[in-house]
Design an enzyme around this catalytic site. Structure first.
Site, PDB file in Angstrom:
ATOM      1  N   GLY A 129       0.831  -1.216   0.000  1.00  0.00           N
ATOM      2  CA  GLY A 129       0.000   0.000   0.000  1.00  0.00           C
ATOM      3  C   GLY A 129       0.857   1.253   0.000  1.00  0.00           C
ATOM      4  N   GLU A 185      -9.817  -6.816  -1.339  1.00  0.00           N
ATOM      5  CA  GLU A 185      -9.926  -6.926  -2.791  1.00  0.00           C
ATOM      6  C   GLU A 185     -11.402  -7.082  -3.166  1.00  0.00           C
ATOM      7  OE1 GLU A 185      -7.050  -6.931  -4.990  1.00  0.00           O
ATOM      8  OE2 GLU A 185      -6.427  -6.092  -3.084  1.00  0.00           O
ATOM      9  N   LYS A 200       2.406 -10.302  -4.183  1.00  0.00           N
ATOM     10  CA  LYS A 200       3.341  -9.288  -3.671  1.00  0.00           C
ATOM     11  C   LYS A 200       4.728  -9.879  -3.427  1.00  0.00           C
ATOM     12  CE  LYS A 200      -0.426  -6.517  -1.787  1.00  0.00           C
ATOM     13  NZ  LYS A 200      -1.340  -6.327  -0.664  1.00  0.00           N
TER      14      LYS A 200
HETATM   15  N1  HSE Z   1      -6.528  -6.143  -0.401  1.00  0.00           N
HETATM   16  C1  HSE Z   1      -5.199  -5.656  -0.213  1.00  0.00           C
HETATM   17  C2  HSE Z   1      -4.859  -5.742   1.263  1.00  0.00           C
HETATM   18  C3  HSE Z   1      -5.116  -4.252  -0.719  1.00  0.00           C
HETATM   19  O1  HSE Z   1      -5.765  -5.966   2.067  1.00  0.00           O
HETATM   20  O2  HSE Z   1      -3.704  -5.592   1.620  1.00  0.00           O
HETATM   21  C4  HSE Z   1      -3.732  -3.704  -0.846  1.00  0.00           C
HETATM   22  O3  HSE Z   1      -2.973  -4.425  -1.767  1.00  0.00           O
END
Ligand code: HSE
Length: 399
Positions: A129, A185, A200
């Site tokens: 993020g 998501e 990631k």
């Molecule tokens: N759905 C992802 C999370 C959003 O909860 O980290 C950020 O990549």
């Protein structure tokens, strides 16, 4: 002035638009020119939006407008986002994204396309993020061989684990709150089953090693099997349970995995709670470095995107090979079955049976059938679990 477009007006796209308007002064001061949103692409109608004149439904309008040199892709997924990203790069526009699925699946091809067209494809927001992690890995830690990366990289699951086990909330309520807060998501399966973390760790490992790590090669488990008993056992061992994405280099080969892990309190990842993420990188020269911050949410993710947008303007859109990787070279990835780990186990078997099958173990005081194994290969562990006739829980232990 740089004119840009935003593709996808969901949580993240809306956040980018807000920051570009709200922080216009500081953005202008830092990049030496105005950054103006000329178009917003979305299939939905925004007739009551104060900037309704910016909305378009046809990506060609953006691709064919030579005034637009910069595009944010905040659509998500790897279908339309893939097609439109290619279209924009081929039209000579730099693209900035938070789309980890697209970067991890199609990064190799999109980097090549960006290079061929002399533009950038940037993705700081795709991991962690709002946390700066891509740039530190590529620039500040460039002098190191990266030995390991361990990260809490999904805000939704970390939020759920914190709410369930620290505040006794139900899984459903915690997930619903995470969705309301804009963390989850579109399909939260990607969060709770570890797909998001898998993408990631795939991106970070590919960047750190320069080799494309295929998502399919990463063994993955989510958080849905973690029970209150597991967490109580972990707490009795002065530890917590977190969803971890990791990769490490052993004997010159790289292993990567996504799984819940028992994290002891002396590990800096232990105290990372709620939506916060942290990524612990070990470089051969620098040692441990941890990056920490908000791992999901509108402003945090948009902050990382706008940082990339500004960087692209400063560097006149030029492709930087350091922010890319190539296809897999030299067979650098390790067979996951040969990876060695320490495991926490809960089972119905007696102490004698456990010792007969696992040998030397450390039983968890106060919890019948709970123990921690010695280090062994994944393959050996699976065979022992089978010999014991199955177990109630198995969680890897961070060492
Ligand atoms: N759905 C992802 C999370 C959003 O909860 O980290 C950020 O990549």
């Amino acid at each position: 002035m740089t004119k840009m477009a935003i593709m996808g007006y969901g949580v993240v796209g809306g956040g980018v638009h807000d920051i570009v308007k709200k922080n216009a002064d500081t953005i202008r001061e830092k990049i030496g020119e105005e950054l103006e949103v000329k178009y917003i692409l979305d299939i939905r109608d925004f007739d009551n939006h104060p900037d309704k004149h910016l909305f378009v439904k046809d990506a060609d309008i953006i691709a064919n407008d030579s005034e637009v040199t910069l595009v944010t892709e905040a659509m998500g997924g790897a279908t339309f986002a893939y097609e439109y990203t290619k279209k924009m790069l081929m039209a000579g526009k730099s693209v900035v994204t938070s789309n980890k699925e697209l970067v991890s699946k199609k990064g190799t091809e999109l980097f090549r396309l960006a290079e061929e067209n002399g533009v950038s494809y940037m993705f700081e927001a795709s991991v962690g993020g709002g946390i700066p992690i891509i740039r530190p890995l590529v620039n500040c830690l460039a002098a190191n061989h990266i030995q390991s990366i361990y990260g809490i990289m999904n805000g939704t699951t970390n939020y759920i684990l914190t709410k369930m086990f620290k505040e006794n909330q139900s899984f459903e309520d915690a997930l619903s709150d995470a969705q309301k807060l804009g963390y989850a998501e579109a399909d939260p399966t990607a969060d709770v089953e570890g797909y998001d973390t898998m993408r990631k760790i795939s991106i970070l490992t590919s960047l750190a090693s320069g080799n494309e790590l295929d998502d399919d090669k990463i063994p993955r488990e989510g958080i849905t099997k973690i029970t209150a008993e597991d967490v109580a056992c972990a707490e009795s061992m002065n530890s917590g349970v977190k969803l971890i994405g990791y990769s490490k280099v052993e004997d010159g080969k790289i292993t990567a995995r996504v799984c819940p892990m028992i994290i002891p309190e002396d590990c800096p990842l232990y105290s990372v709670e709620d939506v916060f993420n942290a990524i612990l990188v070990n470089g051969d020269m620098v040692g441990d470095v941890m990056m920490y911050g908000r791992g999901a949410g509108k402003e945090a993710t948009a902050s990382a995107i706008v940082g990339d947008l500004m960087d692209v303007v400063r560097h006149k859109g030029k492709f930087d090979k350091n922010f890319s990787w190539e296809g897999e070279k030299n067979n650098v990835f390790f067979n996951p079955e040969d990876e060695e780990n320490v495991f926490f186990v809960r089972c119905d078997a007696s102490k004698d049976e456990v010792i007969k099958v696992f040998g030397n173990v450390e039983f968890t005081e106060g919890f019948e059938g709970a123990f921690v194994t010695e280090k062994m290969t994944e393959k050996a562990f699976s065979e022992k679990v089978e010999a014991l006739g199955g177990v109630l829980s198995k969680i890897r232990v961070y060492k």
